[in-house]
Write a protein that holds these residues in place. Structure first.
Motif, PDB file in Angstrom:
ATOM      1  N   ILE A   1      27.076  44.925  48.277  1.00  0.00           N
ATOM      2  CA  ILE A   1      26.896  43.759  49.135  1.00  0.00           C
ATOM      3  C   ILE A   1      27.169  42.485  48.354  1.00  0.00           C
ATOM      4  O   ILE A   1      27.738  41.528  48.878  1.00  0.00           O
ATOM      5  CB  ILE A   1      25.472  43.751  49.745  1.00  0.00           C
ATOM      6  CG1 ILE A   1      25.363  42.664  50.797  1.00  0.00           C
ATOM      7  CG2 ILE A   1      24.423  43.577  48.668  1.00  0.00           C
ATOM      8  CD1 ILE A   1      26.201  42.884  52.004  1.00  0.00           C
ATOM      9  N   HIS A   2      26.822  42.459  47.061  1.00  0.00           N
ATOM     10  CA  HIS A   2      27.099  41.286  46.242  1.00  0.00           C
ATOM     11  C   HIS A   2      28.598  41.156  45.948  1.00  0.00           C
ATOM     12  O   HIS A   2      29.142  40.057  45.946  1.00  0.00           O
ATOM     13  CB  HIS A   2      26.307  41.371  44.934  1.00  0.00           C
ATOM     14  CG  HIS A   2      24.826  41.486  45.128  1.00  0.00           C
ATOM     15  ND1 HIS A   2      24.176  42.694  45.070  1.00  0.00           N
ATOM     16  CD2 HIS A   2      23.884  40.561  45.424  1.00  0.00           C
ATOM     17  CE1 HIS A   2      22.886  42.498  45.293  1.00  0.00           C
ATOM     18  NE2 HIS A   2      22.682  41.225  45.525  1.00  0.00           N
ATOM     19  N   ARG A   3      29.250  42.284  45.728  1.00  0.00           N
ATOM     20  CA  ARG A   3      30.704  42.252  45.545  1.00  0.00           C
ATOM     21  C   ARG A   3      31.388  41.798  46.829  1.00  0.00           C
ATOM     22  O   ARG A   3      32.379  41.041  46.789  1.00  0.00           O
ATOM     23  CB  ARG A   3      31.194  43.651  45.138  1.00  0.00           C
ATOM     24  CG  ARG A   3      32.690  43.700  44.862  1.00  0.00           C
ATOM     25  CD  ARG A   3      33.120  45.063  44.388  1.00  0.00           C
ATOM     26  NE  ARG A   3      32.879  46.078  45.399  1.00  0.00           N
ATOM     27  CZ  ARG A   3      33.280  47.341  45.283  1.00  0.00           C
ATOM     28  NH1 ARG A   3      33.895  47.747  44.200  1.00  0.00           N
ATOM     29  NH2 ARG A   3      33.024  48.211  46.254  1.00  0.00           N
ATOM     30  N   LEU A   4      30.882  42.251  47.954  1.00  0.00           N
ATOM     31  CA  LEU A   4      31.428  41.837  49.248  1.00  0.00           C
ATOM     32  C   LEU A   4      31.322  40.327  49.426  1.00  0.00           C
ATOM     33  O   LEU A   4      32.278  39.671  49.858  1.00  0.00           O
ATOM     34  CB  LEU A   4      30.682  42.557  50.363  1.00  0.00           C
ATOM     35  CG  LEU A   4      31.025  42.176  51.805  1.00  0.00           C
ATOM     36  CD1 LEU A   4      32.449  42.595  52.123  1.00  0.00           C
ATOM     37  CD2 LEU A   4      30.065  42.830  52.768  1.00  0.00           C
ATOM     38  N   LEU A   5      30.183  39.751  49.104  1.00  0.00           N
ATOM     39  CA  LEU A   5      29.989  38.313  49.229  1.00  0.00           C
ATOM     40  C   LEU A   5      30.929  37.549  48.307  1.00  0.00           C
ATOM     41  O   LEU A   5      31.509  36.523  48.692  1.00  0.00           O
ATOM     42  CB  LEU A   5      28.535  37.953  48.920  1.00  0.00           C
ATOM     43  CG  LEU A   5      27.484  38.506  49.886  1.00  0.00           C
ATOM     44  CD1 LEU A   5      26.085  38.201  49.372  1.00  0.00           C
ATOM     45  CD2 LEU A   5      27.665  37.944  51.271  1.00  0.00           C
ATOM     46  N   LEU A   6      31.086  38.039  47.079  1.00  0.00           N
ATOM     47  CA  LEU A   6      31.948  37.356  46.116  1.00  0.00           C
ATOM     48  C   LEU A   6      33.396  37.376  46.577  1.00  0.00           C
ATOM     49  O   LEU A   6      34.094  36.351  46.547  1.00  0.00           O
ATOM     50  CB  LEU A   6      31.814  38.026  44.744  1.00  0.00           C
ATOM     51  CG  LEU A   6      32.708  37.454  43.627  1.00  0.00           C
ATOM     52  CD1 LEU A   6      32.389  35.981  43.405  1.00  0.00           C
ATOM     53  CD2 LEU A   6      32.538  38.243  42.342  1.00  0.00           C
ATOM     54  N   ILE A   7      33.882  38.540  47.026  1.00  0.00           N
ATOM     55  CA  ILE A   7      35.269  38.639  47.474  1.00  0.00           C
ATOM     56  C   ILE A   7      35.478  37.826  48.745  1.00  0.00           C
ATOM     57  O   ILE A   7      36.528  37.197  48.933  1.00  0.00           O
ATOM     58  CB  ILE A   7      35.650  40.111  47.677  1.00  0.00           C
ATOM     59  CG1 ILE A   7      35.646  40.834  46.335  1.00  0.00           C
ATOM     60  CG2 ILE A   7      37.004  40.246  48.355  1.00  0.00           C
ATOM     61  CD1 ILE A   7      35.992  42.289  46.403  1.00  0.00           C
ATOM     62  N   GLY A   8      34.488  37.827  49.626  1.00  0.00           N
ATOM     63  CA  GLY A   8      34.590  36.992  50.817  1.00  0.00           C
ATOM     64  C   GLY A   8      34.714  35.524  50.474  1.00  0.00           C
ATOM     65  O   GLY A   8      35.495  34.789  51.094  1.00  0.00           O
ATOM     66  N   PHE A   9      33.957  35.075  49.489  1.00  0.00           N
ATOM     67  CA  PHE A   9      34.037  33.683  49.057  1.00  0.00           C
ATOM     68  C   PHE A   9      35.411  33.369  48.466  1.00  0.00           C
ATOM     69  O   PHE A   9      36.003  32.319  48.758  1.00  0.00           O
ATOM     70  CB  PHE A   9      32.951  33.406  48.021  1.00  0.00           C
ATOM     71  CG  PHE A   9      32.985  32.013  47.446  1.00  0.00           C
ATOM     72  CD1 PHE A   9      32.488  30.939  48.163  1.00  0.00           C
ATOM     73  CD2 PHE A   9      33.533  31.784  46.195  1.00  0.00           C
ATOM     74  CE1 PHE A   9      32.528  29.657  47.645  1.00  0.00           C
ATOM     75  CE2 PHE A   9      33.579  30.505  45.661  1.00  0.00           C
ATOM     76  CZ  PHE A   9      33.072  29.439  46.397  1.00  0.00           C
ATOM     77  N   VAL A  10      35.938  34.284  47.650  1.00  0.00           N
ATOM     78  CA  VAL A  10      37.259  34.081  47.044  1.00  0.00           C
ATOM     79  C   VAL A  10      38.341  34.027  48.120  1.00  0.00           C
ATOM     80  O   VAL A  10      39.254  33.183  48.074  1.00  0.00           O
ATOM     81  CB  VAL A  10      37.552  35.195  46.027  1.00  0.00           C
ATOM     82  CG1 VAL A  10      38.994  35.106  45.524  1.00  0.00           C
ATOM     83  CG2 VAL A  10      36.589  35.101  44.843  1.00  0.00           C
ATOM     84  N   LEU A  11      38.247  34.915  49.117  1.00  0.00           N
ATOM     85  CA  LEU A  11      39.217  34.898  50.213  1.00  0.00           C
ATOM     86  C   LEU A  11      39.117  33.600  51.018  1.00  0.00           C
ATOM     87  O   LEU A  11      40.137  33.078  51.479  1.00  0.00           O
ATOM     88  CB  LEU A  11      38.992  36.102  51.129  1.00  0.00           C
ATOM     89  CG  LEU A  11      39.377  37.463  50.558  1.00  0.00           C
ATOM     90  CD1 LEU A  11      39.006  38.574  51.535  1.00  0.00           C
ATOM     91  CD2 LEU A  11      40.870  37.516  50.245  1.00  0.00           C
ATOM     92  N   GLY A  12      37.895  33.090  51.171  1.00  0.00           N
ATOM     93  CA  GLY A  12      37.735  31.810  51.856  1.00  0.00           C
ATOM     94  C   GLY A  12      38.452  30.685  51.128  1.00  0.00           C
ATOM     95  O   GLY A  12      39.106  29.833  51.751  1.00  0.00           O
TER      96      GLY A  12
END
Length: 345
Positions: free
Chosen positions: A159-170
Protein backbone atom coordinates in the motif's frame (compact mmCIF):
# COMPACT_ATOMS: atom_id res chain seq x y z
CA UNK A 1 -24.09 -8.24 8.88
CA UNK A 2 -24.96 -8.91 12.52
CA UNK A 3 -22.13 -11.43 12.88
CA UNK A 4 -19.63 -9.01 11.35
CA UNK A 5 -20.82 -6.25 13.67
CA UNK A 6 -20.36 -8.54 16.68
CA UNK A 7 -16.82 -9.33 15.52
CA UNK A 8 -16.10 -5.62 15.31
CA UNK A 9 -17.37 -5.05 18.85
CA UNK A 10 -15.17 -7.83 20.21
CA UNK A 11 -12.13 -6.70 18.24
CA UNK A 12 -12.46 -3.10 19.33
CA UNK A 13 -12.73 -4.25 22.89
CA UNK A 14 -9.45 -6.15 22.55
CA UNK A 15 -7.40 -3.53 20.73
CA UNK A 16 -5.87 -1.09 23.19
CA UNK A 17 -5.53 2.03 21.11
CA UNK A 18 -6.21 5.49 22.42
CA UNK A 19 -8.03 6.35 19.19
CA UNK A 20 -10.41 3.37 19.41
CA UNK A 21 -13.68 3.82 21.23
CA UNK A 22 -14.25 0.71 23.38
CA UNK A 23 -17.85 1.65 24.14
CA UNK A 24 -19.16 1.15 20.60
CA UNK A 25 -22.26 -0.99 20.43
CA UNK A 26 -23.95 -3.05 17.77
CA UNK A 27 -26.08 -0.08 16.66
CA UNK A 28 -23.14 1.14 14.58
CA UNK A 29 -22.19 3.92 16.97
CA UNK A 30 -25.22 6.10 16.25
CA UNK A 31 -26.50 6.28 19.83
CA UNK A 32 -23.58 8.22 21.29
CA UNK A 33 -23.44 10.53 18.25
CA UNK A 34 -27.17 11.07 17.74
CA UNK A 35 -27.14 14.72 18.88
CA UNK A 36 -24.24 15.69 16.63
CA UNK A 37 -25.67 13.88 13.61
CA UNK A 38 -29.05 15.54 14.12
CA UNK A 39 -27.34 18.93 14.39
CA UNK A 40 -25.40 18.32 11.16
CA UNK A 41 -28.59 17.19 9.42
CA UNK A 42 -30.40 20.34 10.58
CA UNK A 43 -27.55 22.54 9.32
CA UNK A 44 -27.51 20.74 5.98
CA UNK A 45 -31.28 21.20 5.57
CA UNK A 46 -30.96 24.86 6.56
CA UNK A 47 -28.21 25.41 3.99
CA UNK A 48 -30.31 23.70 1.32
CA UNK A 49 -33.37 25.76 2.23
CA UNK A 50 -31.45 29.04 2.05
CA UNK A 51 -29.82 28.07 -1.23
CA UNK A 52 -33.15 27.26 -2.83
CA UNK A 53 -35.12 30.27 -1.58
CA UNK A 54 -32.83 33.15 -0.63
CA UNK A 55 -33.14 36.07 -3.04
CA UNK A 56 -35.54 34.20 -5.33
CA UNK A 57 -37.55 36.37 -7.71
CA UNK A 58 -39.91 35.73 -10.59
CA UNK A 59 -41.31 32.32 -11.42
CA UNK A 60 -40.80 29.81 -8.62
CA UNK A 61 -41.01 26.95 -11.10
CA UNK A 62 -37.98 28.30 -12.98
CA UNK A 63 -36.07 29.20 -9.81
CA UNK A 64 -36.57 25.81 -8.19
CA UNK A 65 -35.72 23.96 -11.39
CA UNK A 66 -32.56 26.00 -12.03
CA UNK A 67 -31.31 25.92 -8.47
CA UNK A 68 -32.41 22.32 -7.97
CA UNK A 69 -30.14 21.17 -10.79
CA UNK A 70 -27.16 22.93 -9.28
CA UNK A 71 -28.05 21.64 -5.81
CA UNK A 72 -28.20 18.04 -7.07
CA UNK A 73 -24.73 18.37 -8.56
CA UNK A 74 -23.33 19.88 -5.36
CA UNK A 75 -24.83 17.16 -3.15
CA UNK A 76 -23.66 14.34 -5.44
CA UNK A 77 -20.11 15.68 -5.68
CA UNK A 78 -19.87 16.49 -1.98
CA UNK A 79 -21.09 13.03 -0.98
CA UNK A 80 -18.80 11.25 -3.46
CA UNK A 81 -15.67 13.15 -2.40
CA UNK A 82 -16.40 12.76 1.32
CA UNK A 83 -17.02 9.00 1.10
CA UNK A 84 -14.02 8.35 -1.14
CA UNK A 85 -11.70 10.23 1.21
CA UNK A 86 -12.85 8.36 4.33
CA UNK A 87 -12.51 5.03 2.52
CA UNK A 88 -9.06 5.90 1.20
CA UNK A 89 -7.84 6.97 4.62
CA UNK A 90 -9.08 3.67 6.07
CA UNK A 91 -7.16 1.63 3.49
CA UNK A 92 -3.99 3.72 3.70
CA UNK A 93 -4.18 4.01 7.52
CA UNK A 94 -3.29 7.68 7.17
CA UNK A 95 -5.53 10.67 7.97
CA UNK A 96 -3.71 13.22 5.81
CA UNK A 97 -4.03 11.40 2.49
CA UNK A 98 -6.76 11.77 -0.11
CA UNK A 99 -7.41 9.91 -3.39
CA UNK A 100 -5.90 12.88 -5.24
CA UNK A 101 -2.48 11.63 -4.09
CA UNK A 102 -2.91 8.85 -6.67
CA UNK A 103 -2.82 11.36 -9.53
CA UNK A 104 -6.53 11.41 -10.40
CA UNK A 105 -6.75 15.19 -10.56
CA UNK A 106 -3.80 15.62 -12.86
CA UNK A 107 -4.84 12.69 -15.03
CA UNK A 108 -8.17 14.47 -15.54
CA UNK A 109 -6.36 17.71 -16.40
CA UNK A 110 -4.07 15.81 -18.77
CA UNK A 111 -7.09 14.29 -20.55
CA UNK A 112 -8.69 17.71 -21.00
CA UNK A 113 -5.42 19.26 -22.15
CA UNK A 114 -4.67 16.44 -24.61
CA UNK A 115 -8.15 16.69 -26.11
CA UNK A 116 -7.96 20.46 -26.64
CA UNK A 117 -4.33 20.23 -27.81
CA UNK A 118 -5.05 17.56 -30.42
CA UNK A 119 -8.56 18.46 -31.59
CA UNK A 120 -8.90 22.14 -30.70
CA UNK A 121 -11.35 23.92 -28.43
CA UNK A 122 -13.98 24.32 -31.16
CA UNK A 123 -14.27 20.55 -31.58
CA UNK A 124 -14.05 19.85 -27.84
CA UNK A 125 -17.11 21.94 -26.96
CA UNK A 126 -19.18 20.13 -29.63
CA UNK A 127 -18.54 16.62 -28.27
CA UNK A 128 -21.58 14.94 -26.73
CA UNK A 129 -21.30 15.57 -22.99
CA UNK A 130 -22.60 12.13 -21.98
CA UNK A 131 -20.09 10.40 -24.25
CA UNK A 132 -17.24 12.55 -22.96
CA UNK A 133 -18.34 11.92 -19.37
CA UNK A 134 -18.42 8.16 -19.94
CA UNK A 135 -15.01 8.09 -21.62
CA UNK A 136 -13.36 10.20 -18.91
CA UNK A 137 -14.89 8.10 -16.13
CA UNK A 138 -13.84 4.86 -17.83
CA UNK A 139 -10.26 6.08 -18.28
CA UNK A 140 -9.98 7.25 -14.66
CA UNK A 141 -11.43 4.01 -13.25
CA UNK A 142 -9.36 1.92 -15.67
CA UNK A 143 -6.19 3.71 -14.60
CA UNK A 144 -7.00 3.06 -10.96
CA UNK A 145 -7.82 -0.62 -11.46
CA UNK A 146 -4.69 -1.19 -13.54
CA UNK A 147 -2.53 0.51 -10.93
CA UNK A 148 -4.15 -1.26 -7.97
CA UNK A 149 -4.29 -4.69 -9.57
CA UNK A 150 -0.67 -4.54 -10.70
CA UNK A 151 0.92 -3.20 -7.53
CA UNK A 152 -1.11 -4.71 -4.71
CA UNK A 153 -0.12 -8.20 -3.60
CA UNK A 154 -0.14 -10.01 -0.31
CA UNK A 155 2.68 -7.95 1.20
CA UNK A 156 1.86 -5.40 3.87
CA UNK A 157 4.12 -2.70 2.44
CA UNK A 158 2.48 -2.72 -1.00
CA UNK A 159 0.00 0.00 0.00
CA UNK A 160 2.93 2.35 0.68
CA UNK A 161 4.52 1.47 -2.66
CA UNK A 162 1.15 2.08 -4.31
CA UNK A 163 0.91 5.55 -2.76
CA UNK A 164 4.46 6.43 -3.79
CA UNK A 165 3.99 5.32 -7.40
CA UNK A 166 0.64 7.10 -7.55
CA UNK A 167 2.31 10.30 -6.41
CA UNK A 168 5.08 9.93 -9.00
CA UNK A 169 2.52 9.32 -11.76
CA UNK A 170 0.65 12.43 -10.62
CA UNK A 171 3.82 14.48 -11.08
CA UNK A 172 4.30 12.91 -14.53
CA UNK A 173 0.73 13.75 -15.57
CA UNK A 174 1.16 17.31 -14.35
CA UNK A 175 4.41 17.75 -16.29
CA UNK A 176 2.88 16.44 -19.52
CA UNK A 177 -0.21 18.62 -19.10
CA UNK A 178 1.85 21.75 -18.41
CA UNK A 179 4.05 21.02 -21.45
CA UNK A 180 1.04 20.82 -23.76
CA UNK A 181 -0.48 23.92 -22.17
CA UNK A 182 2.61 25.90 -23.11
CA UNK A 183 2.34 24.73 -26.72
CA UNK A 184 -1.40 25.23 -27.05
CA UNK A 185 -3.08 28.09 -28.90
CA UNK A 186 -3.84 31.01 -26.52
CA UNK A 187 -7.50 31.09 -27.55
CA UNK A 188 -7.86 27.36 -26.90
CA UNK A 189 -6.13 27.77 -23.56
CA UNK A 190 -8.89 30.11 -22.37
CA UNK A 191 -11.45 27.35 -23.01
CA UNK A 192 -9.16 24.78 -21.40
CA UNK A 193 -8.94 26.78 -18.18
CA UNK A 194 -12.70 26.50 -17.70
CA UNK A 195 -12.50 22.72 -18.15
CA UNK A 196 -9.67 22.13 -15.68
CA UNK A 197 -11.09 23.71 -12.54
CA UNK A 198 -14.08 22.67 -10.48
CA UNK A 199 -17.23 24.63 -11.25
CA UNK A 200 -20.76 24.09 -9.95
CA UNK A 201 -22.24 26.80 -12.16
CA UNK A 202 -21.86 25.03 -15.51
CA UNK A 203 -22.99 21.48 -14.73
CA UNK A 204 -24.53 19.63 -17.67
CA UNK A 205 -28.06 18.59 -16.70
CA UNK A 206 -27.88 15.49 -18.92
CA UNK A 207 -25.06 14.09 -16.78
CA UNK A 208 -26.84 14.27 -13.43
CA UNK A 209 -28.97 11.17 -13.94
CA UNK A 210 -26.02 8.99 -14.97
CA UNK A 211 -23.84 10.36 -12.16
CA UNK A 212 -26.60 9.80 -9.60
CA UNK A 213 -27.04 6.16 -10.68
CA UNK A 214 -23.32 5.42 -10.52
CA UNK A 215 -22.78 7.17 -7.18
CA UNK A 216 -25.93 5.54 -5.76
CA UNK A 217 -24.73 2.06 -6.78
CA UNK A 218 -21.27 2.72 -5.30
CA UNK A 219 -22.90 3.98 -2.09
CA UNK A 220 -24.98 0.81 -1.74
CA UNK A 221 -21.86 -1.30 -2.27
CA UNK A 222 -20.09 0.73 0.42
CA UNK A 223 -23.00 0.26 2.83
CA UNK A 224 -22.66 -3.51 2.51
CA UNK A 225 -19.00 -3.23 3.50
CA UNK A 226 -19.49 -1.12 6.64
CA UNK A 227 -18.74 -3.86 9.23
CA UNK A 228 -15.76 -5.01 7.15
CA UNK A 229 -14.42 -1.46 6.96
CA UNK A 230 -14.57 -1.19 10.75
CA UNK A 231 -12.39 -4.29 10.98
CA UNK A 232 -9.97 -3.04 8.31
CA UNK A 233 -9.47 0.14 10.34
CA UNK A 234 -8.00 -1.98 13.16
CA UNK A 235 -5.00 -2.90 11.00
CA UNK A 236 -4.02 -5.51 8.44
CA UNK A 237 -2.94 -8.22 10.88
CA UNK A 238 -6.05 -7.84 13.04
CA UNK A 239 -8.31 -7.90 9.99
CA UNK A 240 -6.71 -11.07 8.65
CA UNK A 241 -6.92 -12.75 12.06
CA UNK A 242 -10.66 -12.01 12.10
CA UNK A 243 -11.16 -13.69 8.74
CA UNK A 244 -11.12 -10.70 6.37
CA UNK A 245 -9.69 -11.33 2.88
CA UNK A 246 -7.48 -8.28 3.14
CA UNK A 247 -6.10 -8.01 -0.40
CA UNK A 248 -9.43 -8.65 -2.11
CA UNK A 249 -11.28 -6.26 0.20
CA UNK A 250 -8.61 -3.59 -0.26
CA UNK A 251 -8.91 -3.85 -4.04
CA UNK A 252 -12.69 -3.56 -3.82
CA UNK A 253 -12.56 -0.48 -1.58
CA UNK A 254 -9.93 1.18 -3.76
CA UNK A 255 -12.08 0.49 -6.83
CA UNK A 256 -15.04 2.16 -5.09
CA UNK A 257 -12.80 5.14 -4.25
CA UNK A 258 -11.78 5.37 -7.90
CA UNK A 259 -15.40 5.26 -9.02
CA UNK A 260 -16.49 8.01 -6.60
CA UNK A 261 -13.56 10.26 -7.56
CA UNK A 262 -13.86 9.59 -11.29
CA UNK A 263 -17.56 10.45 -11.43
CA UNK A 264 -17.26 13.58 -9.29
CA UNK A 265 -14.20 14.79 -11.21
CA UNK A 266 -15.76 14.16 -14.61
CA UNK A 267 -18.96 15.93 -13.48
CA UNK A 268 -17.56 19.23 -12.12
CA UNK A 269 -13.77 18.99 -12.25
CA UNK A 270 -11.03 18.19 -9.71
CA UNK A 271 -11.30 19.30 -6.08
CA UNK A 272 -8.05 18.27 -4.41
CA UNK A 273 -8.27 19.15 -0.71
CA UNK A 274 -12.02 19.21 -0.12
CA UNK A 275 -12.20 15.57 0.96
CA UNK A 276 -9.46 16.09 3.52
CA UNK A 277 -11.31 19.13 4.86
CA UNK A 278 -14.67 17.42 5.45
CA UNK A 279 -13.18 14.11 6.64
CA UNK A 280 -11.07 15.89 9.25
CA UNK A 281 -14.02 18.03 10.33
CA UNK A 282 -16.34 15.00 10.64
CA UNK A 283 -13.76 13.03 12.60
CA UNK A 284 -13.28 15.88 15.07
CA UNK A 285 -17.05 16.35 15.51
CA UNK A 286 -18.23 12.78 16.00
CA UNK A 287 -15.09 11.18 17.40
CA UNK A 288 -16.18 7.72 16.26
CA UNK A 289 -14.23 5.02 14.45
CA UNK A 290 -17.41 3.44 13.10
CA UNK A 291 -17.70 3.99 9.35
CA UNK A 292 -21.49 4.16 9.45
CA UNK A 293 -21.17 7.29 11.58
CA UNK A 294 -18.07 8.71 9.90
CA UNK A 295 -19.40 8.41 6.35
CA UNK A 296 -22.72 9.99 7.25
CA UNK A 297 -21.05 12.83 9.18
CA UNK A 298 -18.53 13.47 6.38
CA UNK A 299 -21.30 13.59 3.75
CA UNK A 300 -23.33 16.03 5.85
CA UNK A 301 -20.27 18.22 6.41
CA UNK A 302 -19.64 18.19 2.66
CA UNK A 303 -23.21 19.29 1.91
CA UNK A 304 -23.03 22.05 4.53
CA UNK A 305 -19.69 23.33 3.25
CA UNK A 306 -20.52 23.25 -0.47
CA UNK A 307 -24.17 24.36 -0.34
CA UNK A 308 -23.50 26.95 2.36
CA UNK A 309 -20.40 28.21 0.57
CA UNK A 310 -22.19 28.45 -2.76
CA UNK A 311 -25.05 30.36 -1.09
CA UNK A 312 -22.64 32.86 0.46
CA UNK A 313 -20.77 33.36 -2.81
CA UNK A 314 -23.90 33.80 -4.90
CA UNK A 315 -26.09 35.80 -2.53
CA UNK A 316 -23.48 37.57 -0.39
CA UNK A 317 -20.55 38.17 -2.74
CA UNK A 318 -22.35 38.18 -6.07
CA UNK A 319 -20.18 35.53 -7.75
CA UNK A 320 -17.05 37.52 -6.98
CA UNK A 321 -15.14 34.33 -6.29
CA UNK A 322 -15.17 30.67 -7.33
CA UNK A 323 -16.21 28.13 -4.71
CA UNK A 324 -13.56 25.65 -5.86
CA UNK A 325 -10.78 28.13 -5.13
CA UNK A 326 -12.14 28.90 -1.66
CA UNK A 327 -12.46 25.18 -0.86
CA UNK A 328 -8.93 24.47 -2.07
CA UNK A 329 -7.57 27.32 0.05
CA UNK A 330 -9.36 26.10 3.20
CA UNK A 331 -8.43 22.48 2.51
CA UNK A 332 -4.79 23.41 1.99
CA UNK A 333 -4.73 25.12 5.38
CA UNK A 334 -6.20 22.01 7.02
CA UNK A 335 -3.61 19.84 5.26
CA UNK A 336 -0.73 21.97 6.55
CA UNK A 337 -2.24 22.03 10.04
CA UNK A 338 -2.49 18.23 10.08
CA UNK A 339 1.09 17.90 8.88
CA UNK A 340 2.37 20.25 11.59
CA UNK A 341 0.25 18.53 14.25
CA UNK A 342 1.57 15.13 13.23
CA UNK A 343 5.12 16.40 13.15
CA UNK A 344 4.91 17.78 16.67
CA UNK A 345 2.95 14.87 18.18
Amino acid sequence: MAEASTLVDRAIGRVHDRNVQPTCTSDGGFAENRTMLLALTALALLAIGLFMTLGARGSWAFVLSYRGTKLAAIVLVGHAIAVSTVLFQTISANRILTPSIMGFDWLYRLLQTALVFSAGAAFTVTIDSVLLFAVETAILVGFACLLYGTLLSSHARDIHRLLLIGFVLGVLFRSLAELMQRLIDPNDFVVLQDLMFASFNTVDVSLLGVAALVIGAATLATARLLPTLDVLALGRDTAISLGIAHRRTTLLVLALCALFVAVSTALVGPVTFFGLLVASLARSLVGSRRHAVMLLAASLCAVIALVGGQTILERGLGYNSALGMVVEFAGGIVFLALLLKKGTA
